[in-house]
Design a protein around this motif. Structure first.
Motif, mmCIF file in Angstrom:
data_model
loop_
_atom_site.group_PDB
_atom_site.id
_atom_site.type_symbol
_atom_site.label_atom_id
_atom_site.label_comp_id
_atom_site.label_asym_id
_atom_site.label_seq_id
_atom_site.Cartn_x
_atom_site.Cartn_y
_atom_site.Cartn_z
ATOM 1 N N ALA A 95 28.649 35.056 42.217
ATOM 2 C CA ALA A 95 28.951 33.713 42.695
ATOM 3 C C ALA A 95 29.059 33.743 44.218
ATOM 4 O O ALA A 95 29.235 34.806 44.824
ATOM 5 C CB ALA A 95 30.241 33.204 42.068
ATOM 6 N N ASP A 96 28.978 32.546 44.823
ATOM 7 C CA ASP A 96 29.051 32.445 46.284
ATOM 8 C C ASP A 96 30.478 32.493 46.801
ATOM 9 O O ASP A 96 30.696 32.572 48.013
ATOM 10 C CB ASP A 96 28.388 31.147 46.747
ATOM 11 N N SER A 97 31.456 32.430 45.904
ATOM 12 C CA SER A 97 32.854 32.457 46.312
ATOM 13 C C SER A 97 33.612 33.489 45.480
ATOM 14 O O SER A 97 33.122 33.965 44.451
ATOM 15 C CB SER A 97 33.489 31.078 46.134
ATOM 16 N N ASP A 98 34.808 33.837 45.945
ATOM 17 C CA ASP A 98 35.635 34.784 45.197
ATOM 18 C C ASP A 98 35.992 34.216 43.828
ATOM 19 O O ASP A 98 36.138 33.002 43.651
ATOM 20 C CB ASP A 98 36.925 35.081 45.959
ATOM 21 N N ARG A 99 36.140 35.124 42.852
ATOM 22 C CA ARG A 99 36.571 34.722 41.513
ATOM 23 C C ARG A 99 37.809 35.517 41.119
ATOM 24 O O ARG A 99 37.948 36.681 41.489
ATOM 25 C CB ARG A 99 35.447 34.947 40.495
ATOM 26 N N THR A 100 38.680 34.898 40.363
ATOM 27 C CA THR A 100 39.940 35.527 39.963
ATOM 28 C C THR A 100 39.914 35.885 38.487
ATOM 29 O O THR A 100 39.531 35.069 37.644
ATOM 30 C CB THR A 100 41.130 34.594 40.239
ATOM 31 N N ILE A 101 40.330 37.125 38.195
ATOM 32 C CA ILE A 101 40.438 37.591 36.815
ATOM 33 C C ILE A 101 41.806 37.199 36.259
ATOM 34 O O ILE A 101 42.833 37.414 36.900
ATOM 35 C CB ILE A 101 40.307 39.127 36.746
ATOM 36 N N SER A 102 41.811 36.609 35.081
ATOM 37 C CA SER A 102 43.066 36.288 34.402
ATOM 38 C C SER A 102 43.261 37.236 33.224
ATOM 39 O O SER A 102 42.354 37.408 32.405
ATOM 40 C CB SER A 102 43.057 34.837 33.904
ATOM 41 N N LEU A 103 44.441 37.841 33.151
ATOM 42 C CA LEU A 103 44.788 38.763 32.071
ATOM 43 C C LEU A 103 46.002 38.242 31.319
ATOM 44 O O LEU A 103 46.804 37.482 31.866
ATOM 45 C CB LEU A 103 45.111 40.156 32.624
ATOM 46 N N GLU A 104 46.141 38.674 30.074
ATOM 47 C CA GLU A 104 47.360 38.404 29.327
ATOM 48 C C GLU A 104 47.822 39.699 28.668
ATOM 49 O O GLU A 104 47.009 40.560 28.317
ATOM 50 C CB GLU A 104 47.159 37.322 28.269
ATOM 51 N N VAL A 105 49.127 39.831 28.524
ATOM 52 C CA VAL A 105 49.699 40.983 27.832
ATOM 53 C C VAL A 105 49.708 40.682 26.340
ATOM 54 O O VAL A 105 50.272 39.682 25.892
ATOM 55 C CB VAL A 105 51.124 41.278 28.331
ATOM 56 N N ASP A 106 49.047 41.536 25.586
ATOM 57 C CA ASP A 106 48.945 41.335 24.144
ATOM 58 C C ASP A 106 50.328 41.458 23.486
ATOM 59 O O ASP A 106 51.156 42.272 23.929
ATOM 60 C CB ASP A 106 48.000 42.377 23.548
ATOM 61 N N LEU A 133 50.959 49.454 26.928
ATOM 62 C CA LEU A 133 50.548 48.218 27.577
ATOM 63 C C LEU A 133 49.149 47.857 27.098
ATOM 64 O O LEU A 133 48.206 48.628 27.286
ATOM 65 C CB LEU A 133 50.558 48.384 29.104
ATOM 66 N N VAL A 134 49.013 46.692 26.461
ATOM 67 C CA VAL A 134 47.721 46.229 25.947
ATOM 68 C C VAL A 134 47.358 44.951 26.679
ATOM 69 O O VAL A 134 48.096 43.963 26.626
ATOM 70 C CB VAL A 134 47.772 45.976 24.425
ATOM 71 N N LEU A 135 46.221 44.979 27.376
ATOM 72 C CA LEU A 135 45.787 43.845 28.193
ATOM 73 C C LEU A 135 44.526 43.214 27.616
ATOM 74 O O LEU A 135 43.597 43.916 27.208
ATOM 75 C CB LEU A 135 45.516 44.297 29.625
#
Length: 267
Positions: free
Chosen positions: A61-72, A115-117
Motif C-alpha cells: 500500500a502507499d501508506s503505513d498499515r497497522t496490524i491488529s492482534l487479539e489474545v486468544d 501466550l496465544v495470538l
C-alpha cells in the motif's frame, strides 16, 4: 464451411482461456496475511528476553498499515508478562517484524505462561482481506543458570510393577541430554521388558523395588543447557520429582503427557 467453423471454434476457445487466466495483483488484489511462525519457546533470563516474528501480507500500500492482534481465550499469560512492538507495516512493504519481549519478574516461578495470538485485521485501503486461522503460540518461562552438582530423581509407580512408558511392557526411561552430548536415562525397572528400568548412564537396568526408586546424576560445571524428555505413561501410574543440588523440587511429573519437561533452574 466446416473448415471455417472449426477455426472460429478454436479461436473462441483460446480467447476464453485467456480471459480466465488470473494475474496476481500485488496492489489491488486480495490481501492474505499470516504469521511466519506457529509456535515459539521463549526462555527468559533475569534480564528478560525477546523473540521476533514476521507478519506477511501479499499486497502493498502507499501508506503505513497497522496490524491488529487479539489474545486468544486459551492464553494463560497475563498482560504484565510480555510486550509486543512492531505492529506497523511501512508503506510499500509486504511485511513487518513483531518483537515480543517477556518479563522475567512477572513469569511464574515454575511452569510456563502460554501466550496465544490471533491476527484480527490489517488496516489499509484494501478491505478484501483474508487472515489465516493459524495462531501464534508462545511458551514463556523463566531461565536461570543450571546449578552443577548432584541432581536426585525420586521415582514412583502406583501399581508397583515398574515403569511402562513408550511401550506397554516397559519402554524407554526419562532421558536427560546435556549440551556436551552426555545422556542419562533413568526409570523404574519393569518385570515385563528388559529395556525398561533404572538406567544409570550405562544402559543397563538395575533391579529395584517396582514401587519406588531413587537415582542421582551429576551435572558438571559449565553445563549450559539440558533437555529433559519423558516418553509417556501407558497406564497412568508413573510419578517422579527432580531435586536440584540445593534441595529444591525443580520439576516433576504425575500421569501427564509425554514430551519435554520444563525444569525450574531458578529454585
Amino acid at each position: 464451411m466446416k473448415k471455417y467453423i472449426l477455426i472460429l471454434s478454436v479461436l473462441f476457445a483460446f480467447i476464453s482461456c485467456e480471459e480466465e487466466n488470473i494475474v496476481f495483483d500485488s496492489e489491488n488484489g486480495q490481501t492474505l496475511a499470516s504469521f511466519s511462525e506457529s509456535s515459539i519457546l521463549l526462555a527468559t533470563p533475569a534480564e528478560g528476553a525477546s523473540t521476533m516474528v514476521d507478519v506477511f501480507v501479499t499486497t502493498k500500500a502507499d501508506s503505513d498499515r497497522t496490524i491488529s492482534l487479539e489474545v486468544d481465550p486459551s492464553s494463560t499469560a497475563t498482560a504484565d508478562q510480555y510486550t509486543i512492538s512492531g505492529l506497523t507495516i511501512p508503506a510499500g512493504a509486504f511485511q513487518t517484524t513483531l518483537t515480543i519481549t517477556s518479563n522475567f519478574d512477572a513469569l511464574p516461578e515454575l511452569g510456563r505462561a502460554n501466550l496465544v495470538l490471533n491476527l484480527v485485521d490489517v488496516s489499509g485501503p484494501n478491505n478484501d482481506l483474508v487472515l489465516t486461522d493459524t495462531p501464534l503460540e508462545l511458551a514463556l518461562f523463566r531461565e536461570c543458570p543450571i546449578t552443577p552438582g548432584d541432581w536426585v530423581i525420586n521415582m514412583t509407580d502406583s501399581y508397583g510393577d515398574g515403569w511402562q512408558t513408550s511401550d506397554g511392557d516397559g519402554g524407554d526411561g526419562l532421558t536427560i541430554t546435556l549440551n556436551d552430548g552426555t545422556i542419562f536415562e533413568v526409570g523404574l525397572c519393569s518385570p515385563y521388558a528388559a529395556a525398561a528400568g533404572t538406567f544409570l548412564g550405562d544402559g543397563e537396568c538395575t533391579p529395584n523395588n517396582g514401587s519406588e526408586g531413587t537415582v542421582t546424576i551429576t551435572i558438571p560445571e559449565g553445563t549450559e543447557s539440558i533437555e529433559w524428555f519423558f516418553p509417556g505413561d501407558n497406564f497412568g501410574e508413573i510419578g517422579f520429582e527432580i531435586i536440584s543440588p540445593d534441595g529444591n523440587v525443580a520439576g516433576g511429573y504425575e500421569s501427564a503427557d509425554a514430551g519435554l519437561l520444563t525444569i525450574d533452574y531458578c529454585k
